[in-house]
Design a protein around this motif. Structure first.
Motif, PDB file in Angstrom:
ATOM      1  N   VAL A  12       0.913  -1.261   0.279  1.00 17.25           N
ATOM      2  CA  VAL A  12       0.258  -0.017   0.085  1.00 17.25           C
ATOM      3  C   VAL A  12       0.888   1.318  -0.059  1.00 17.25           C
ATOM      4  N   LEU A  13       0.746   2.128  -1.123  1.00 17.12           N
ATOM      5  CA  LEU A  13       1.568   3.293  -1.248  1.00 17.12           C
ATOM      6  C   LEU A  13       0.954   4.340  -0.156  1.00 17.12           C
ATOM      7  N   CYS A  14       1.879   5.050   0.481  1.00 21.77           N
ATOM      8  CA  CYS A  14       1.233   6.122   1.371  1.00 21.77           C
ATOM      9  C   CYS A  14       2.323   7.413   1.129  1.00 21.77           C
ATOM     10  N   GLU A  15       1.611   8.389   0.525  1.00 19.15           N
ATOM     11  CA  GLU A  15       2.166   9.711   0.547  1.00 19.15           C
ATOM     12  C   GLU A  15       2.700   9.950   1.947  1.00 19.15           C
ATOM     13  N   GLY A  16       3.905  10.645   1.693  1.00 21.54           N
ATOM     14  CA  GLY A  16       4.702  11.095   2.806  1.00 21.54           C
ATOM     15  C   GLY A  16       5.101   9.846   3.803  1.00 21.54           C
ATOM     16  N   ASP A  17       4.469   9.713   5.088  1.00 21.70           N
ATOM     17  CA  ASP A  17       4.845   8.552   5.875  1.00 21.70           C
ATOM     18  C   ASP A  17       3.553   7.866   6.247  1.00 21.70           C
ATOM     19  N   PRO A  18       3.601   6.601   6.329  1.00 17.90           N
ATOM     20  CA  PRO A  18       2.234   5.845   6.744  1.00 17.90           C
ATOM     21  C   PRO A  18       1.669   6.120   8.265  1.00 17.90           C
ATOM     22  N   PHE A  19       2.571   6.521   9.128  1.00 13.85           N
ATOM     23  CA  PHE A  19       1.895   6.728  10.452  1.00 13.85           C
ATOM     24  C   PHE A  19       1.649   8.090  10.868  1.00 13.85           C
ATOM     25  N   PHE A  20       1.932   8.832   9.823  1.00 11.71           N
ATOM     26  CA  PHE A  20       1.882  10.428  10.044  1.00 11.71           C
ATOM     27  C   PHE A  20       0.599  11.182   9.325  1.00 11.71           C
ATOM     28  N   TYR A  21      -0.708  10.827   9.955  1.00 12.79           N
ATOM     29  CA  TYR A  21      -1.811  11.225   9.297  1.00 12.79           C
ATOM     30  C   TYR A  21      -2.342  10.355   7.999  1.00 12.79           C
ATOM     31  N   GLY A  22      -1.479   9.229   8.161  1.00 12.27           N
ATOM     32  CA  GLY A  22      -1.615   8.501   6.784  1.00 12.27           C
ATOM     33  C   GLY A  22      -3.067   7.633   6.800  1.00 12.27           C
ATOM     34  N   SER A  23      -3.580   7.320   5.574  1.00 13.72           N
ATOM     35  CA  SER A  23      -4.681   6.574   5.332  1.00 13.72           C
ATOM     36  C   SER A  23      -4.543   4.980   6.026  1.00 13.72           C
ATOM     37  N   PHE A  24      -3.227   4.912   5.811  1.00 13.12           N
ATOM     38  CA  PHE A  24      -2.519   3.438   5.909  1.00 13.12           C
ATOM     39  C   PHE A  24      -2.983   3.153   7.531  1.00 13.12           C
ATOM     40  N   ILE A  25      -2.961   3.877   8.330  1.00  7.77           N
ATOM     41  CA  ILE A  25      -3.280   3.649   9.826  1.00  7.77           C
ATOM     42  C   ILE A  25      -4.608   2.951   9.715  1.00  7.77           C
ATOM     43  N   TYR A  26      -5.661   3.317   8.862  1.00  7.60           N
ATOM     44  CA  TYR A  26      -7.114   2.553   8.926  1.00  7.60           C
ATOM     45  C   TYR A  26      -6.853   1.073   8.475  1.00  7.60           C
ATOM     46  N   TRP A  27      -5.901   0.892   7.266  1.00  6.17           N
ATOM     47  CA  TRP A  27      -5.949  -0.395   6.925  1.00  6.17           C
ATOM     48  C   TRP A  27      -5.073  -1.326   7.862  1.00  6.17           C
ATOM     49  N   HIS A  28      -4.065  -0.564   8.384  1.00  5.85           N
ATOM     50  CA  HIS A  28      -3.274  -1.443   9.584  1.00  5.85           C
ATOM     51  C   HIS A  28      -4.001  -1.836  10.447  1.00  5.85           C
ATOM     52  N   ALA A  29      -4.923  -1.055  11.025  1.00  8.50           N
ATOM     53  CA  ALA A  29      -5.774  -1.229  12.365  1.00  8.50           C
ATOM     54  C   ALA A  29      -6.909  -2.660  11.903  1.00  8.50           C
TER      55      ALA A  29
END
Lengths: 241, 241
Positions: free
Chosen positions: B104-121
C-alpha cells in the motif's frame, strides 16, 4: 577553477536502506563525504551511508568539540560550538574552492535540528548548494513501535528534552501526540514531566530506531542511566483508527 | 495457501527520487500495488511510485468516497469513511488470502496522518505486516523554502488546518516553529489564525513540495481560492544559526 557543489543530505534514522534514491545519488556523485561525529566511532550518519560509499571517496570527519554534559552546560558552550562551525565550514570551503563536490551527511533530516543548518548558513551564499530531506526519527519511532503517531485533527508537538522541566510538562500536557528528542542525560527530567503531564502511561521509548539494536519499551520502564542521546520518547495519539 | 505479506510504504512528498531504498525494494517485491486516490488522476502516492513499477504488477486503486468539502463536513462523514476503510480492507484481504503480496503506497509517511493507519488497524493482526517510514512534507517543505525548520531548543508543532479558528490561533501563538497541514478550503481560516497569532509575517506557503510545479511564497501573498489540500504552511524558527 569552477568551485565544487555542496549538498546536505538527510540519510535517515540509521538503517542504510532508509536512504532516499536522491541521497544515494548525491552521495555517489560526491568527491568528499563530510560527516559530523563524536570523538569516537563512525556516528549514525556515516554508518547509514557507509554501505553505499566507494573506496576512492575522501572522508572528512567533522568532530564535535563537545557532545555531552557536563561540558554542554558550561557558559562557554555557544562560543565553542560557533568556533567549531566556523572552522569546519572553512575546511569544507577549501575543498569546494579546489573544485571538489562535498556531500555533508545528516542523520535524519538536514533542516530538522540538523547540524547542517550551521554549515548551510555559512556556505549557502557562496556555493551552489542542494539540500535533500530525509526520514526523521519522528517518522521512524512510531514505525518501530508499530503505532500510528497522529490521525484526524491531532496536533503533534516535537519537544527537545533539553527544555526546563516546567516547559516540558506544559508542552506535553498541551499535545495530542508528541515526540521528545535530545534525550540521554535529560531522561529523568523528561520522565518526571511525562508523569506531571499525565502522559507517562501512554508514552513509549525508542532506542536506535531502524538500526541493529533497536529497542522499544514503555517509557515508565526505562532505566534513566542507560539512555543514549539519539533515543526518543513517542506519545502516540489517543484516537483509535 | 500461505497468505501474502502486507506492506505500508511511505513514498515521500512526491518526487520519485525521494523514495527510500527500502520503499523501492518493497514496491518491487509486491504483486499488487494498492494506492489511495481521489476520483480523478493517479494521486500523489502513485505518481511518486510510477517510475519504479513493473508492467506485470497489478494496480489496486482505493478510491476515497469523499475527498473535499462540503461533503467532508456532513454528519455522515465518519460513517461513510468507516465503510470505505472496511470495504477496501476486505479487498486487500482477499488478495492477501490468495497469496499475493500487497504493497500500500502512502504519500509522505504511513503513520503520520496516513490513510494506512486505518488499513493497518483492520489487517495487522491477521497478516504479516511491515511499515516503512517515509519523508514527510514536514521535512520537504522547509527544504523547498531553503529555510531550516528548527534548531536548538525550538519546539515544533504540526497543526491540521481543519481545527477550529481559536485553537489554530492558540497553537500557532504557542509554537516556536510550526507546520500547518490539510489546507485547501481551510486556508482563509489558517491565514486569519496566523495573523491573530502574530506569525503571518514569518509564515511561508509551500505547494507541491519536491514535485514538478513546486511553488513557494510568503503566506500573506497567497490567493486562498488557489490552495490545494496537499499544500502546507511553514513557520520557521525565529532562531538564527
Amino acid at each position: 577553477m569552477t568551485p565544487g557543489r555542496l549538498s546536505g543530505v538527510g540519510v535517515g534514522p540509521g538503517d542504510p536502506e532508509l536512504l532516499t534514491l536522491k541521497a544515494l545519488r548525491l552521495i555517489q556523485e560526491a568527491d568528499v563525504i563530510a560527516y559530523p561525529v563524536a570523538k569516537r566511532g563512525d556516528g549514525v550518519a556515516l554508518s547509514a551511508a557507509r554501505p553505499h560509499l566507494r573506496p576512492d571517496q575522501q572522508l572528512l570527519p567533522l568532530v564535535y568539540p563537545i557532545t555531552a554534559s557536563p561540558e554542554a552546560d558550561l557558559p562557554s558552550y555557544p562560543e565553542v560550538m560557533r568556533a567549531f562551525y566556523d572552522r569546519s565550514a572553512d575546511e569544507i570551503a577549501s575543498l569546494l574552492d579546489a573544485g571538489r563536490n562535498v556531500c555533508v551527511l545528516c542523520e535524519g533530516d538536514p533542516f530538522f535540528y540538523g547540524s547542517f543548518i550551521y554549515w548551510h548558513a555559512r556556505l549557502n551564499d557562496r556555493y551552489e548548494t542542494t539540500v535533500t530531506p530525509g526520514v526523521s526519527s519522528v517518522m521512524a519511532g512510531p514505525v518501530a513501535l508499530g503505532r500510528p503517531l497522529c490521525l484526524r485533527k491531532d496536533t503533534v508537538t516535537v519537544i527537545p528534552g533539553t527544555l526546563p522541566p516546567e516547559e516540558l510538562t506544559r508542552r506535553l500536557a498541551a499535545a495530542d501526540a508528541a515526540v521528545v528528542m535530545k534525550l540521554g542525560r535529560t531522561f529523568g527530567k523528561v520522565r518526571a514531566a511525562l508523569e506531571a503531564a499525565g502522559a507517562l502511561d501512554r508514552a513509549f521509548y525508542v532506542e536506535r530506531a531502524s538500526q541493529a539494536g533497536e529497542r522499544t519499551m514503555r517509557a515508565a520502564e526505562v532505566d534513566p542511566a542507560s539512555v543514549p542521546y539519539f533515543s526518543i520518547v513517542v506519545v502516540p495519539s489517543r484516537e483509535t483508527p
